[in-house]
Design a protein around this motif. Sequence first.
Motif: not given
Length: 631
Positions: A124-153
């Motif tokens: 389960k991944t948590h990113s800038l525009t997608k926070i999943n409901s589980n209390n574990w997983g991978l937190v991509k603090i600068h965003g993900c290549i699969q997201e809209n690039n306007n939000n990338w850090g």
Amino acid sequence: MKETKYIFWFGAGISIPSKMPSGYCLTDKWLNYFLPNEEYTSIIKFYEKQKKIVGKEFPRLEKIIDDSLGVFGSECLQVLEFMKEIAPNKMHIAISNYLLRNKTYAFTTNFDVGIEKSNAGKIKTHSLTKINSNNWGLVKIHGCIQENNNNWGITIKNLQNGLATWISDLLINLLISESNTFVFIGYSSSDYFDVIPFFQRIYREKISLNSKVIWVHHIDELDKNLDITNANWEEDLSWGAKEILESFKKENIIVKEGKSEQILADLIPDYFIENVFKTEIKWSEGWEKYIIPTCEQKKKFAFKFYSSIGNGKKSLSLLPDPNEINYYNYEIQNYLNSLRDCGYYETEFRIRKQLKHKKSDFSRIFFTRHYIVSFRLSGRIVRAFLMYTFYLIKYSNSKKFYHDQDNKNSVMLLIAESGLLYQSFLHKIPRNLFMVLLTLPIEHIIRRLMLISVILYQKYSKNNSLGNDPHLKAIINRVNDLLTIPIFQAKHFFGLLNRFDFNNKNGLDFTDFTDGLYVETDSFLGVVNFQRNRASNNFRYLHLGLFFPKKNEFNEIKYSEIEDAINISLKTAELIKDFPGQIKAYHMLSILALYKRNFSNYLENREKYRNMQKILEKEEIEFQKQKKYWR
């Protein structure tokens, strides 16, 4: 007692075995692809020259991409699509397996999907525009290549606001738990604008971190633990790594040196399996299918780079020469900025005066701010002083403040730059007891005006995105630094006068903005100005005698610090061909020689800066003669 859980924090080093580029390699390829060939070669040579002076390895990728977006648009980010094709390596698989089995967290600054691919989307991944409901997983603090690039850090503009609030809160909850061990691996610790300030805030606010930390310093040797009781244990680590580790309790820190994969295998051996993914990606090839930059675009990109480092002559040479000055637009603004960086202050002022009543793509306050700066730089100090003071009084009333973002930004910068003018007045007061006593009422008034500048910055930065801009913070911090210096370095009667100096109790709670900020944003002109400011402030720390500073050990130490700062400023100014910076450096060296009663050195440096002033004046006159619009 709960079983210790590992919280992994990793960067590009984890993905390099999957044939992904390091930040250095990606920056090199980016410059090579988007710059004209001759400018790419010139920039590489420039960084080779400055390494011994400033210590910068290469331009910062986020700064380069910031400039690229302004020229090529978001289309240029498509060249990063190779990150979607990553083949997971052993470290990806091991961390992924650990997360899946232990239902814990990992944090990464990477954009690629190596971890996600390792377990077929089960992580389960948590990113800038997608926070999943589980209390574990991978937190991509600068965003993900699969997201809209306007939000990338991936740009300084996106990073300057710091970590997202939910990420900061989550991190603190994990860091205060003694059952967690943070493992930093494959991480360069170079996130100057969000990650490092987060840990600096923890240290500054004295938040007690109970978690343990294992810092993996990758070298191609057998792994070993460093003895952190040894005073020199930090020597091998970067500045960023030291800043992060400073937040942890010393007894909870383990630093390991060696090959990252081997160290990880020793930590979690049960989670390693044979790599079943084939690694065939060639990330540096095929960029042409996404974007082919034109010669004009490449030239414009080169201009933005030289302009950002402060090399006015080079940036000016890349700009088309305006045939006439009749409309104030971005091209003219770029031209005027380059004139300013060259030291052609009189030329810039006259053109701005000529533009005063012309049509403009910019707001009135934008033009006014630059117009006042041209007054200041061209030596029209009284006029600049009156105008800055007028606008400070005007904006002290929040009803007079603008609501649209562009005008807000211009006002914020005007407020900050007013403090620099006031500061320059104080720097000109000779540091001897006679002159300081004579000018005491004036100094107190000027410091009050500086304080208003700082207070207004605090007031209007709270709900303004520009309040987090690193350059603006650095300007305000330079003003704030001087406010915290007592008028007298004394405990007797004169020292009591400091008690009436209310400003000393009103410093801002800023992270220490050293010239590292300017280095990180590739503003070498900023390094020149910062070091000169550092020298000026040290002048004000001197113990005063009646006509000269006293001869004592304290002043000798200050003289050494002043000389060191001026020499860095001078050498950096020479690198970027900043003639005004060199003139000011020699002027300060002459003052230093006078204070040290080295009169031959004083005369020598005075002669240097006077000769350079004449050369610059002659150069500017010749420049004006060549321009059609000047006739």
